[in-house]
Design an enzyme around this catalytic site. Structure first.
Site, PDB file in Angstrom:
ATOM      1  N   LEU A  53       0.811  -1.220   0.000  1.00 45.25           N
ATOM      2  CA  LEU A  53       0.000   0.000   0.000  1.00 45.25           C
ATOM      3  C   LEU A  53       0.846   1.273   0.000  1.00 45.25           C
ATOM      4  O   LEU A  53       0.351   2.345   0.315  1.00 45.25           O
ATOM      5  CB  LEU A  53      -0.940  -0.011   1.212  1.00 45.25           C
ATOM      6  CG  LEU A  53      -1.845  -1.249   1.308  1.00 45.25           C
ATOM      7  CD1 LEU A  53      -2.665  -1.224   2.591  1.00 45.25           C
ATOM      8  CD2 LEU A  53      -2.741  -1.364   0.083  1.00 45.25           C
ATOM      9  N   CYS A  54       2.091   1.167  -0.378  1.00 44.17           N
ATOM     10  CA  CYS A  54       3.039   2.278  -0.364  1.00 44.17           C
ATOM     11  C   CYS A  54       2.992   3.046  -1.691  1.00 44.17           C
ATOM     12  O   CYS A  54       2.675   2.467  -2.734  1.00 44.17           O
ATOM     13  CB  CYS A  54       4.452   1.718  -0.126  1.00 44.17           C
ATOM     14  SG  CYS A  54       5.756   2.955  -0.129  1.00 44.17           S
ATOM     15  N   GLY A  55       3.330   4.306  -1.655  1.00 45.69           N
ATOM     16  CA  GLY A  55       3.420   5.100  -2.870  1.00 45.69           C
ATOM     17  C   GLY A  55       4.509   4.614  -3.817  1.00 45.69           C
ATOM     18  O   GLY A  55       4.487   4.944  -5.005  1.00 45.69           O
TER      19      GLY A  55
END
Length: 175
Positions: A53-55
């Site tokens: 769920l990281c950029g």
């Protein structure tokens, strides 16, 4: 004892401790079983702490492309999912499905591991203790030589297929 002999012995011991990664670290595989880094001796290994769920999650594409570009020359790309920055899915099954569905990952991936602090996986504790490298965010990268020495470390920003990382990998593949 002669000072030169003592210093030479000390340097050899230090060097052997720094290059011990391939022989002593194992990671549980997200697909069951385990990865034993000793099995990769003689091959460069790029280890990356990841999060779904990281950029920076789009870097999975670059990691997969590296995995596909250099297997015949020996490169191993290992993804280490971590929730240390509260950006990983809740289970290994969710991580595996997410990575397969969104990125078609076929590269080796571990179970969810801690990469910093007292609960960190032993590889990451070794990186912190011996090499003063602690991931500051997701998608930090560590390149190991075929003998287990650290050839380079990068934070989240550099792309896996970028010139800096590919250049360091290719330097290891040509040696």
């Amino acid at each position: 004892m002669d000072r030169r002999l003592f210093l030479g012995t000390a340097m050899a011991l230090l060097a052997s401790g720094q290059a011990f990664a391939m022989q002593r670290f194992t990671f549980p595989s997200i697909d069951g079983g385990q990865y034993d880094m000793a099995d990769w001796a003689g091959r460069p290994v790029l280890v990356t702490n990841t999060a779904s769920l990281c950029g920076f999650t789009g870097q999975y594409d670059g990691l997969q492309r590296l995995h596909e570009a250099y297997p015949a020359r020996g490169l191993v790309v290992l993804a280490v999912p971590s929730n240390d920055f509260a950006q990983e899915l809740g289970s290994e099954a969710e991580v595996a499905e997410f990575c397969e569905m969104n990125f078609g990952l076929t590269l080796p991936m571990t179970t969810i591991q801690s990469v910093r602090g007292p609960r960190a996986h032993p590889f990451y504790r070794w990186m912190a203790d011996v090499h003063n490298f602690v991931p500051q965010w997701n998608f930090n990268k560590v390149l190991l030589t075929g003998t287990g020495q650290v050839a380079g470390t990068w934070g989240s920003g550099p792309e896996p297929m970028g010139r800096r990382i590919r250049g360091a990998i290719e330097a290891q593949l040509s040696t």
